[in-house]
Design a protein around this motif. Sequence first.
Motif, PDB file in Angstrom:
ATOM      1  N   GLY A 137      15.030  21.004 -14.949  1.00 22.05           N
ATOM      2  CA  GLY A 137      13.617  20.787 -14.762  1.00 22.05           C
ATOM      3  C   GLY A 137      12.941  21.945 -14.039  1.00 22.05           C
ATOM      4  N   PRO A 138      11.503  21.580 -13.830  1.00 20.82           N
ATOM      5  CA  PRO A 138      10.949  22.753 -13.184  1.00 20.82           C
ATOM      6  C   PRO A 138      11.584  22.832 -11.670  1.00 20.82           C
ATOM      7  CG  PRO A 138       9.949  20.916 -13.200  1.00 20.82           C
ATOM      8  CD  PRO A 138      10.790  20.399 -14.023  1.00 20.82           C
ATOM      9  N   GLU A 139      11.382  24.314 -11.149  1.00 22.88           N
ATOM     10  CA  GLU A 139      11.741  24.650  -9.670  1.00 22.88           C
ATOM     11  C   GLU A 139      10.434  23.968  -8.885  1.00 22.88           C
ATOM     12  OE1 GLU A 139      13.970  26.130  -7.916  1.00 22.88           O
ATOM     13  OE2 GLU A 139      15.178  26.587  -9.927  1.00 22.88           O
ATOM     14  N   PRO A 140      10.962  23.065  -7.824  1.00 20.81           N
ATOM     15  CA  PRO A 140      10.083  22.509  -6.954  1.00 20.81           C
ATOM     16  C   PRO A 140       9.178  23.146  -6.031  1.00 20.81           C
ATOM     17  CG  PRO A 140      11.958  22.025  -6.237  1.00 20.81           C
ATOM     18  CD  PRO A 140      12.302  22.477  -7.510  1.00 20.81           C
TER      19      PRO A 140
ATOM     20  N   VAL B  21       1.312  18.516  -9.013  1.00 22.55           N
ATOM     21  CA  VAL B  21       1.192  17.278  -9.197  1.00 22.55           C
ATOM     22  C   VAL B  21       1.393  16.660 -10.585  1.00 22.55           C
ATOM     23  CG1 VAL B  21      -0.182  15.139  -8.426  1.00 22.55           C
ATOM     24  CG2 VAL B  21       0.070  17.179  -7.043  1.00 22.55           C
ATOM     25  N   GLU B  22       0.510  17.480 -11.469  1.00 20.72           N
ATOM     26  CA  GLU B  22       0.514  17.104 -12.801  1.00 20.72           C
ATOM     27  C   GLU B  22       2.031  17.006 -13.519  1.00 20.72           C
ATOM     28  OE1 GLU B  22      -1.690  19.085 -11.568  1.00 20.72           O
ATOM     29  OE2 GLU B  22      -3.392  17.695 -11.292  1.00 20.72           O
ATOM     30  N   VAL B  23       2.607  17.993 -13.330  1.00 22.97           N
ATOM     31  CA  VAL B  23       3.757  18.233 -13.906  1.00 22.97           C
ATOM     32  C   VAL B  23       4.859  17.094 -13.400  1.00 22.97           C
ATOM     33  CG1 VAL B  23       5.890  19.700 -13.894  1.00 22.97           C
ATOM     34  CG2 VAL B  23       3.682  20.741 -14.342  1.00 22.97           C
ATOM     35  N   LEU B  24       4.677  16.808 -12.016  1.00 23.84           N
ATOM     36  CA  LEU B  24       5.642  15.553 -11.434  1.00 23.84           C
ATOM     37  C   LEU B  24       5.182  14.463 -12.059  1.00 23.84           C
ATOM     38  CD1 LEU B  24       7.672  14.631  -9.614  1.00 23.84           C
ATOM     39  CD2 LEU B  24       5.944  14.249  -7.856  1.00 23.84           C
TER      40      LEU B  24
ATOM     41  N   ASP C 109      16.232  11.369  -0.034  1.00 18.18           N
ATOM     42  CA  ASP C 109      15.897  10.725   0.964  1.00 18.18           C
ATOM     43  C   ASP C 109      14.918  11.041   1.937  1.00 18.18           C
ATOM     44  OD1 ASP C 109      17.976   9.189  -0.299  1.00 18.18           O
ATOM     45  OD2 ASP C 109      19.424   9.049   1.604  1.00 18.18           O
ATOM     46  N   GLU C 110      14.834  12.380   2.338  1.00 23.39           N
ATOM     47  CA  GLU C 110      14.080  12.978   3.392  1.00 23.39           C
ATOM     48  C   GLU C 110      12.618  13.017   2.708  1.00 23.39           C
ATOM     49  OE1 GLU C 110      14.547  13.662   6.928  1.00 23.39           O
ATOM     50  OE2 GLU C 110      16.279  12.443   6.143  1.00 23.39           O
ATOM     51  N   ALA C 111      12.608  13.457   1.502  1.00 21.87           N
ATOM     52  CA  ALA C 111      11.172  13.412   0.910  1.00 21.87           C
ATOM     53  C   ALA C 111      10.550  12.010   0.614  1.00 21.87           C
ATOM     54  CB  ALA C 111      11.140  13.924  -0.225  1.00 21.87           C
TER      55      ALA C 111
ATOM     56  N   GLN D 290       1.436  12.066  -2.692  1.00 24.17           N
ATOM     57  CA  GLN D 290       2.304  12.248  -1.449  1.00 24.17           C
ATOM     58  C   GLN D 290       3.636  12.524  -1.854  1.00 24.17           C
ATOM     59  OE1 GLN D 290       1.408   8.117  -0.106  1.00 24.17           O
ATOM     60  NE2 GLN D 290      -0.523   8.491   0.634  1.00 24.17           N
ATOM     61  N   LEU D 291       4.307  12.101  -2.817  1.00 24.57           N
ATOM     62  CA  LEU D 291       5.588  12.360  -3.074  1.00 24.57           C
ATOM     63  C   LEU D 291       5.572  13.836  -3.486  1.00 24.57           C
ATOM     64  CD1 LEU D 291       8.475  11.658  -3.616  1.00 24.57           C
ATOM     65  CD2 LEU D 291       8.009  10.908  -5.884  1.00 24.57           C
ATOM     66  N   TYR D 292       4.816  14.597  -4.123  1.00 24.92           N
ATOM     67  CA  TYR D 292       4.755  15.750  -4.536  1.00 24.92           C
ATOM     68  C   TYR D 292       4.654  16.663  -3.306  1.00 24.92           C
ATOM     69  CZ  TYR D 292       2.842  20.231  -5.919  1.00 24.92           C
ATOM     70  OH  TYR D 292       2.607  21.626  -5.988  1.00 24.92           O
ATOM     71  N   ALA D 293       3.803  16.233  -2.279  1.00 26.48           N
ATOM     72  CA  ALA D 293       3.572  17.048  -0.919  1.00 26.48           C
ATOM     73  C   ALA D 293       4.692  16.946  -0.236  1.00 26.48           C
ATOM     74  CB  ALA D 293       2.273  16.563  -0.593  1.00 26.48           C
ATOM     75  N   ALA D 294       5.385  15.821  -0.176  1.00 27.71           N
ATOM     76  CA  ALA D 294       6.521  15.702   0.431  1.00 27.71           C
ATOM     77  C   ALA D 294       8.055  16.450  -0.021  1.00 27.71           C
ATOM     78  CB  ALA D 294       6.955  14.090   0.480  1.00 27.71           C
TER      79      ALA D 294
END
Length: 274
Positions: A135-138, A145-148, A178-180, A202-206
């Motif tokens: 998948g994509p490189e985070p 955000v749209e990709v996620l 776990d951390e994210a 929030q998950l994307y940013a984390a």
Amino acid sequence: MPELPEVETVKQTLEVLIVGKTIEEVTVDLPRIIQEPPDPALFRELLRGRTVTGVGRRGKFLRIFLDPWVLVSHLRMEGRYSVTSKDESIAKHTHVRFRFMDGTELRYNDVRQFGTMHLYRRGEDLKRPPLNKLGPEPLSDEFTVEVLRERLAKRKAAVKAVLLNQAVVSGLGNIYVDEALFAAGIHPERSVQDLTEEETKQLYAAIRSTLQKAVEAGGSSVRSYVNGNGEMGMFQLQIQVYGRKGEACHRCGEPIQKTVVAGRGTHFCSLCQR
């Protein structure tokens, strides 16, 4: 382990240590590590006389460029690289050695013997296993955000299980998922179908912030990880939940709990991640 931050740190270290060096000889003491070509003798022959022109990373994989070849290396659980003098004693579990013309060696050590190496022509490596389905490189600009959101929408499993899938987002493993999830306040067993638009943001940013902090800290040395210089990572000093079962949450004081998601030990705070 190692995950994206650890592999990125190894990449950065090897860029300094081996770029510009020319291979004189390759020694393979554990043939099954060499996945492509299937003949280790051909692997050695193709690399003899090649100069390292760069070191890259894709997900959890190292890419060592020796034009026209690319060596794709997966460290798996315990794999590690070191650069030494050719005269230095060879450590136990050293399976592949790349001797350079200047008298130094790049050595691959792997206690568990799970690591792999694939040698492809440059450009071909991204079209062939094991890189072709990642998948994509985070941490890339292409990961938005749209990709996620699009990638999560195609799944129906628990969010922890989905994020561990390298075809969804590359480079994430047990520690940083776990951390994210803790940073985003999302319980690891929540279905991705139940995440709100705000929770996805929030998950994307984390994910981005957790990985960036880990890269800056040189990764996490929670087991045996060291970089190419033999140095430990320091992100374990910032860990909030992973490996802290029974300890107090740094945020609310509740004991960190542990469960199993997708066959992996999973740590979370039941108060901060409802």
